[in-house]
Design an enzyme around this catalytic site. Structure first.
Site, short mmCIF file in Angstrom:
data_model
loop_
_atom_site.label_atom_id
_atom_site.label_comp_id
_atom_site.label_asym_id
_atom_site.label_seq_id
_atom_site.Cartn_x
_atom_site.Cartn_y
_atom_site.Cartn_z
N THR A 264 -1.78 -7.09 -3.69
CA THR A 264 -2.26 -5.94 -2.93
C THR A 264 -1.18 -4.91 -2.68
O THR A 264 -1.42 -3.92 -1.96
CB THR A 264 -2.85 -6.38 -1.57
N UNK A 265 -0.02 -5.11 -3.26
CA UNK A 265 1.07 -4.13 -3.13
C UNK A 265 1.00 -3.18 -4.33
O UNK A 265 1.36 -3.57 -5.44
CB UNK A 265 2.42 -4.83 -3.08
N PRO A 266 0.53 -1.94 -4.15
CA PRO A 266 0.33 -1.05 -5.30
C PRO A 266 1.59 -0.79 -6.12
O PRO A 266 1.53 -0.75 -7.35
CB PRO A 266 -0.19 0.24 -4.64
#
EC number: 1.21.99.3
Length: 249
Positions: free
Chosen positions: A125-127
């Site tokens: 979920t860390u772009p």
């Protein structure tokens, strides 16, 4: 682990006040000068690749800044950095991690002789971690003859029940090890080309390496050879390339 020392409590209190003021001022400025604040956020997003990331429009992430969820996540990251004891040339923490099979092991088990070991901390979920994952894979392709690589999956940066971005992967905060293993399995779709392990539910490697939300390290013979700056703004696989090229020359 024992209770934090009084000095650490004072530092935490000071950071709490700093982050609270930052959020309040940010909210006020966003109301009074929305265009200027958005331009500043976009300028920061340029460093992380968010403005070039095809999966996100500006409206997916800019409105989340200065929210309650933003406050708690930034506070967690800032508090974690207060306990960062790693330093160049220092001993690399040999933290327990878990293979995707469920087998427990330690980070040092992935070192081979005097070959450098690149540690890549992050989550799906860390772009910026995901956007630059292909850069990391190219490092593996170019330097696998002289170095080893390890992805350490840590707690989610933008969990759907935390500081969430729209159009992001829908992964909730991990409640147990099985949740974390399931989330890490999603990363296999990107063909990482190196071992993937997960942090323990005590988040020991994330804390000792101050890795949240993402970070890069190189360790060699148990010592820290390279310590990347904290993500997302300063997460840069090309710095790892420069170090490995120097070693290879």
């Amino acid at each position: 682990m024992g209770l934090p020392q009084p000095g650490l409590w004072l530092k935490r209190l000071w950071v709490l006040l700093e982050v609270a003021v930052h959020v309040v001022v940010g909210k006020v400025l966003l109301i009074l000068f929305p265009d200027r604040v958005k331009r500043n956020i976009l300028a920061m997003g340029e460093k992380t690749g968010m403005t070039r990331n095809p999966h996100f429009s500006h409206d997916n992430w800019i409105p989340t800044f200065f929210s309650t969820q933003y406050f708690w996540f930034v506070l967690k990251v800032r508090w974690q950095r207060l306990e960062d004891t790693t330093e160049l040339g220092g001993l690399a923490p040999n933290c327990p991690v878990v293979r995707l099979s469920g087998q427990r092991c330690n980070i040092w088990e992935f070192m081979q002789g005097n070959r450098p070991l690149v540690l890549n901390f992050g989550s799906c979920t860390u772009p910026s971690f995901m956007f630059k994952f292909d850069q990391f894979k190219r490092l593996i392709e170019d330097f696998s003859s002289i170095a080893d690589f390890l992805v350490i999956y840590i707690e989610e940066a933008h969990a759907s029940d935390g500081w969430a971005f729209k159009n992001n992967m829908d992964i909730r905060n991990h409640q147990n090890l099985q949740d974390r293993l399931q989330a890490a399995h999603l990363l296999l779709a990107r063909s990482p080309q190196c071992p993937v392990v997960v942090d323990t539910m005590q988040n020991q490697s994330s804390q000792l390496y101050a890795a949240l939300p993402e970070r890069l390290y190189i360790i060699q013979e148990g010592r820290i050879l390279y310590k990347g700056k904290s993500g997302p703004w300063n997460y840069n696989p090309e710095e790892v390339r420069a170090v490995l090229e120097k070693l290879h020359s």
